[in-house]
Design a protein around this motif. Structure first.
Motif, short mmCIF file in Angstrom:
data_model
loop_
_atom_site.label_atom_id
_atom_site.label_comp_id
_atom_site.label_asym_id
_atom_site.label_seq_id
_atom_site.Cartn_x
_atom_site.Cartn_y
_atom_site.Cartn_z
N LYS A 64 -3.51 1.84 11.69
CA LYS A 64 -3.39 3.24 11.28
C LYS A 64 -2.98 3.36 9.83
O LYS A 64 -3.50 4.21 9.08
CB LYS A 64 -2.36 3.95 12.17
CG LYS A 64 -2.23 5.46 11.88
CD LYS A 64 -3.54 6.20 12.10
CE LYS A 64 -3.38 7.71 12.16
NZ LYS A 64 -2.93 8.29 10.88
N SER A 65 -2.10 2.49 9.37
CA SER A 65 -1.67 2.52 7.98
C SER A 65 -2.85 2.23 7.05
O SER A 65 -3.02 2.90 6.02
CB SER A 65 -0.55 1.50 7.75
OG SER A 65 -0.19 1.45 6.38
N ALA A 66 -3.67 1.23 7.42
CA ALA A 66 -4.83 0.90 6.60
C ALA A 66 -5.85 2.03 6.60
O ALA A 66 -6.47 2.34 5.57
CB ALA A 66 -5.47 -0.40 7.09
N LEU A 67 -6.02 2.68 7.75
CA LEU A 67 -6.94 3.82 7.82
C LEU A 67 -6.43 4.99 6.98
O LEU A 67 -7.20 5.64 6.26
CB LEU A 67 -7.12 4.23 9.29
CG LEU A 67 -8.43 4.96 9.63
CD1 LEU A 67 -9.62 4.03 9.47
CD2 LEU A 67 -8.37 5.48 11.06
N ASP A 68 -5.14 5.25 7.05
CA ASP A 68 -4.55 6.30 6.23
C ASP A 68 -4.76 6.01 4.74
O ASP A 68 -4.94 6.93 3.93
CB ASP A 68 -3.06 6.45 6.51
CG ASP A 68 -2.76 7.07 7.86
OD1 ASP A 68 -3.67 7.72 8.43
OD2 ASP A 68 -1.62 6.93 8.34
N GLY A 69 -4.74 4.72 4.39
CA GLY A 69 -4.96 4.34 3.00
C GLY A 69 -6.34 4.72 2.51
O GLY A 69 -6.52 5.10 1.34
N VAL A 70 -7.34 4.67 3.39
CA VAL A 70 -8.70 5.08 3.03
C VAL A 70 -8.73 6.58 2.75
O VAL A 70 -9.34 7.03 1.77
CB VAL A 70 -9.69 4.71 4.15
CG1 VAL A 70 -11.09 5.22 3.82
CG2 VAL A 70 -9.72 3.20 4.36
N HIS A 71 -8.05 7.34 3.58
CA HIS A 71 -7.99 8.79 3.37
C HIS A 71 -7.26 9.12 2.07
O HIS A 71 -7.74 9.92 1.26
CB HIS A 71 -7.31 9.47 4.56
CG HIS A 71 -7.01 10.92 4.35
ND1 HIS A 71 -7.97 11.85 4.00
CD2 HIS A 71 -5.82 11.60 4.42
CE1 HIS A 71 -7.41 13.03 3.89
NE2 HIS A 71 -6.12 12.91 4.12
N ARG A 72 -6.12 8.48 1.84
CA ARG A 72 -5.35 8.75 0.62
C ARG A 72 -6.15 8.40 -0.63
O ARG A 72 -6.00 9.03 -1.68
CB ARG A 72 -4.04 7.97 0.63
CG ARG A 72 -3.00 8.51 1.61
CD ARG A 72 -1.63 7.91 1.32
NE ARG A 72 -1.66 6.45 1.39
CZ ARG A 72 -1.43 5.75 2.50
NH1 ARG A 72 -1.15 6.40 3.64
NH2 ARG A 72 -1.47 4.44 2.49
N ALA A 73 -7.02 7.40 -0.52
CA ALA A 73 -7.81 6.98 -1.68
C ALA A 73 -8.89 7.97 -2.05
O ALA A 73 -9.46 7.88 -3.15
CB ALA A 73 -8.42 5.61 -1.43
N GLY A 74 -9.23 8.91 -1.14
CA GLY A 74 -10.19 9.93 -1.51
C GLY A 74 -11.24 10.27 -0.48
O GLY A 74 -12.05 11.18 -0.71
N ASP A 102 -11.34 -0.41 -2.61
CA ASP A 102 -10.28 -1.34 -2.22
C ASP A 102 -9.64 -0.94 -0.90
O ASP A 102 -9.28 -1.80 -0.09
CB ASP A 102 -9.22 -1.42 -3.32
CG ASP A 102 -9.71 -2.17 -4.55
OD1 ASP A 102 -10.63 -3.00 -4.42
OD2 ASP A 102 -9.17 -1.91 -5.65
N ALA A 103 -9.48 0.36 -0.69
CA ALA A 103 -8.86 0.82 0.56
C ALA A 103 -9.73 0.47 1.76
O ALA A 103 -9.22 0.05 2.81
CB ALA A 103 -8.60 2.32 0.50
N LEU A 104 -11.05 0.63 1.62
CA LEU A 104 -11.94 0.27 2.72
C LEU A 104 -11.91 -1.23 2.98
O LEU A 104 -11.87 -1.67 4.13
CB LEU A 104 -13.36 0.72 2.41
CG LEU A 104 -13.68 2.18 2.72
CD1 LEU A 104 -15.01 2.59 2.11
CD2 LEU A 104 -13.69 2.45 4.22
N LYS A 105 -11.92 -2.03 1.93
CA LYS A 105 -11.87 -3.49 2.12
C LYS A 105 -10.60 -3.90 2.83
O LYS A 105 -10.60 -4.80 3.68
CB LYS A 105 -11.98 -4.19 0.76
CG LYS A 105 -13.32 -4.03 0.08
CD LYS A 105 -13.24 -4.60 -1.33
CE LYS A 105 -14.29 -3.99 -2.24
NZ LYS A 105 -14.08 -4.37 -3.65
#
Length: 400
Positions: free
Chosen positions: A27-37, A370-373
């Protein structure tokens, strides 16, 4: 879909996988994708019988409606695996030979010497040399303009019309040459081949013999420009040319047909690839043929390992994965399953072509990449540092 792609390398024996990802880490990694744009991102990850589903962000930037893990998505070139599986079923029944010239079946579509040289196998693995038709169907892309996207929103293309654009264009390479050159023209021809040998519209055959055989409940070809069932809006940035990004969730996908028109869910995609790799959609001999890869130049110029409708992705210390990715206007999807079938990832985003061009014209890096990777590494390997090298989508859109 450049940022939703991984580079398929030559795989050695798969090493032991990493430990299962904790739900909080995913969930944290997925949230990172959203935060990135990315406005909205959703995924399903399976690991040895355990299933995690998550979503982050919004399905509609205007209303703030949240995105959900069960939403339906236009999955783009993932459709090609379904089409390839249907062709292999006909190979098993002796109605199609992989090394038969396509001109034996469809001389009116690929006439003359090229029809005699290009085989069914070459269409499946993108070594036919037939160029992609997209730049001709969407001519404004060559001028870096989004005009064609709006002009074609409700246009109904015929497969023969699109195939003709590809066949009439200068060849991308000689038939059978490697590296191959990825082309949607190949998969529209395969749809026409399927229709000819079965006497059934290709979409109907794929529905009955691939989608239903896999037990998929939320997967199908759209019958009009709208998606039935819960779905997100789909935002296209076109490398910064559309600002703010425009919603193309309502769109006639006759421009992609049996190459990229399917709608599905992340749950259904994981189920499909699990069944396929387990020999439940085609037999083991056909699956082995599908997993024979050649180097293919994707539409963004990178090189991938491509089989018969399948990508191969090897990650050091994690294993070998099989699947596909894809884009249509505003929607990007990736689905990968480890060779042993025990680890799966399907992920969808509702924004595409976010990388604006730099001074050289090449897309500039974006935090979304980077967030997706990082999410891929967590989902596939339980490790955000286990990131596959980025490569270009095999899929639909390029101005090259």
């Amino acid at each position: 879909m450049a940022a939703l792609s991984v580079c398929a390398g030559t795989a050695a024996a798969a090493p032991a996988p990493h430990a299962t990802s904790a739900p909080a880490e995913l969930k944290s990694a997925l949230d990172g994708v959203h935060r990135a744009g990315i406005p909205g991102v959703y995924a399903e990850v399976r690991d040895a019988g355990q299933v995690w589903r998550g979503a982050s962000g919004v399905a509609d930037v205007r209303t703030g409606r949240p995105v959900r893990p069960d939403m339906r998505q236009r999955v783009g070139s993932i459709t090609k695996t379904f089409t390839a599986a249907a062709i292999m079923q006909q190979v098993e029944q002796g109605r199609i030979r992989l090394d038969a010239p396509i001109g034996d079946h469809l001389p009116q579509l690929v006439p003359g010497e090229r029809g005699r040289k290009i085989t069914v196998r070459m269409l499946l693995n993108n070594t036919s040399g037939l160029p992609d038709y997209i730049r001709h169907a969407f001519p404004s892309l060559q001028d870096m303009s989004p005009k064609s996207l709006d002009d074609n929103r409700f246009r109904r293309f015929r497969p023969a019309e699109l195939i003709g654009m590809g066949v009439d264009a200068p060849p991308a390479s000689e038939p059978g040459a490697t590296p191959g050159v990825y082309s949607n023209t190949n998969y529209l021809l395969l749809g026409q081949l399927l229709e000819q040998v079965t006497g059934t519209p290709a979409e109907e055959y794929i529905t009955r013999n691939v989608i239903e055989r896999a037990g998929l409940r939320h997967t199908g070809f759209p019958t009009g420009p709208r998606i039935e069932g819960p779905h997100s809006r789909m935002y296209e940035a076109l490398w910064g040319l559309i600002d703010p990004p425009r919603d193309y969730s309502v769109y006639d996908t006759s421009w992609t047909g049996t190459g990229a028109a399917l709608v599905s869910t992340m749950e259904d995609l994981n189920r499909f690839y699990g069944k396929l790799l387990d020999g439940k959609i085609v037999n083991r001999s056909s699956l082995a043929q599908m997993q024979r890869t050649v180097p293919v130049i994707a539409l963004d110029g990178t090189t991938i390992d491509y089989g018969l409708g399948l990508h191969k992705v090897a990650i050091e210390g994690c294993g070998t994965f099989w699947g596909h990715d894809g884009t249509v206007w505003g929607a990007g999807t990736m689905s990968l399953t480890r060779a042993d079938g025990k680890r799966q990832m399907s992920v969808a985003v509702n924004l595409q072509r976010w990388n604006e061009p730099g001074s050289s014209g090449a897309p500039r890096p974006h935090p979304i990449d980077d967030a997706l990777k990082a999410f891929y590494g967590q989902a596939m390997c339980g490790d955000t540092d286990a990131r596959p090298r980025p490569a270009g989508d095999a899929g639909e859109v390029s101005t090259r």
